[in-house]
Design a protein around this motif. Sequence first.
Motif: not given
Lengths: 308, 298
Positions: B29-51
């Motif tokens: 549950v906590t890992s699932y809700f940790s996916i995502g976050g601010p846009s700069y995180v997804s911009d930096s990590l791309g699909p690796n944001i899940t990791l």
Amino acid sequence: MPAITTTDLTKRYENETAVRDLNLEVQSGEIYGFLGPNGAGKSTTINMLMDYVYPTTGEIRILGLDPHQDLVDVHQRVGILPDRFSVYDQLTGRQHLNYIIDSKSAGENPTDLLSRVGLADAATQQAGNYSRGMQQRLALAMALVGEPDLLILDEPFTGLDPHGARAIRELVEEENERGATVFFSSHVLGQVELVCDRVGILNEGQLIAEGNIGDLRLETGVKATVTLTVEGLSSGVVEAVRSVESVTDVTTNGAELLVKTGQSDRRMELIETVEQNGGTVKTFSVREPSVEEIFISYTEAETGPREQ
Amino acid sequence: MRWSPLARKEFNTLLQSKGLGLLSLVLIVTSYFSIGGPSYVSDSLGPNITLAAFQLPVVVFGGFGTVLISYRSIINERESGSIKFVSGMPLRRYEILIGKIFSRTAALCIPVLLTFVIVGLVGTIQYGSFSLSQFVLLLLVSILYVLANVCIGTSISAIANTSIQAATTTFSYYIIFILGWIDFFTIQLYSALTGVPVNPLNPPASEFLFILHRGGPSGAYNVLTNAILGVGNSASWVTAVIADQLPNTRSNALVVDLAFTGQQPMILDEPLALLSFAFWIIIPLLIGGYAFQRTDLA
């Protein structure tokens, strides 16, 4: 080769000495009862034999091996029923057995072992739901795994009803017949008397007496009581019996003559004396001093009578 | 391996316990809700944001669950008396410790693995395919982190004389070295030892400060996971590390690349964080093993 040897074995804790200069030798093939009041040091001794607790000084040999240096070999050849143990609540009786069988690489069938201690029907129940007596029997079955050369049983009769105690006695005898040496501690003295070849009495950490029960009876001077029912019991009969060698006390209770003697095998002499003095012996019985009386005699001689 | 029956029995017992299921649920549950976050995180990590989503839950909740499952492993058996069965088996005491550690690590791999697989699949659906090699590396580092914490918890259990003592020591360890180490205790300890106050928004280029930061198991885990994700050389949380490297942005992350200009100290190379794990595995084992070896068990 002795199964157990301890030389000047001592265990000191911060505020007390639990075992002091214990010299013990248990021969292979015998059933040895290790007796003593609570707190005498019996369990501490067993804990040292099993290397659960380290001696302060002294040496131990189990089956000729050092239980610390040769721990694996010793534990492979020794079966232990510990005192104050706890079973694994979530494991069934069968799983307990499988655990020990695996650890000793023994080839036994857990059901056979559970049957020997009368727990076959409870094999699939979680041991946390067992009564104390059932847990005791389960622990005994675990001790039997691998046909050990030496069985160490710490207070095996605790929590058992008379049937359970008898089952343990029978198992001890079976294991002894198989060739195992049995060393057990107990304060249930009636059971000890029925099963032991030799006993040692421990008090305040020291071995104060050792030998077979007959020898200890003689040594303590605890008297047997011979009870004769006499027809024609007179004061002449009483006085004549009182004069028999080894008789220490004579009392009467109606037609009963109660004679305390240090030598119970002189009963024929007592009967002859009664009959020569005009009495007729109708019934006759001998009560030997119990292990309990011997035990009390030794421990009170050491420490004085205990307060009630 | 004489300890394998012990390890097998402990593993099976743990599988039946509610603790493992609960930990799996919390991690997922906590890992699932940790996916995502601010846009700069997804911009930096791309699909690796899940990791990146695994980092904080594994450290905080995984660490908690791990020490919780480990700290009673020996002291409970000593207090109940079942240790007399274990130590009556043909096993040396160090083998008992190994069996306890191996079984707990193996059992705790299950919630970690379940979390990685389930959240990984969900993340892939939401954010696209991440790097499989990075996924595997993260999983391995997470198992290493679990192993270190199991060693610490089990060693505490072997040293303690009572379960209360074990619990107090374990929770102190958790609060200091897991929960508070990264953002609080490193800086406090550094200031206390050197007398130099630290502004985390503008940390000094001190090797000692950065070594301290990655010296705790949580810091070492973050250094390795940040390195695998390629976000920067830091023992801080991935989101803060990314934020700290954005233009005109400052976070309380201690990032080596930003604090040291020019050549970075070799001692702060990311793979050396493995030495920190080695320390947290070997030293507790040596201390715990020594104490357990000398202790009267009854």
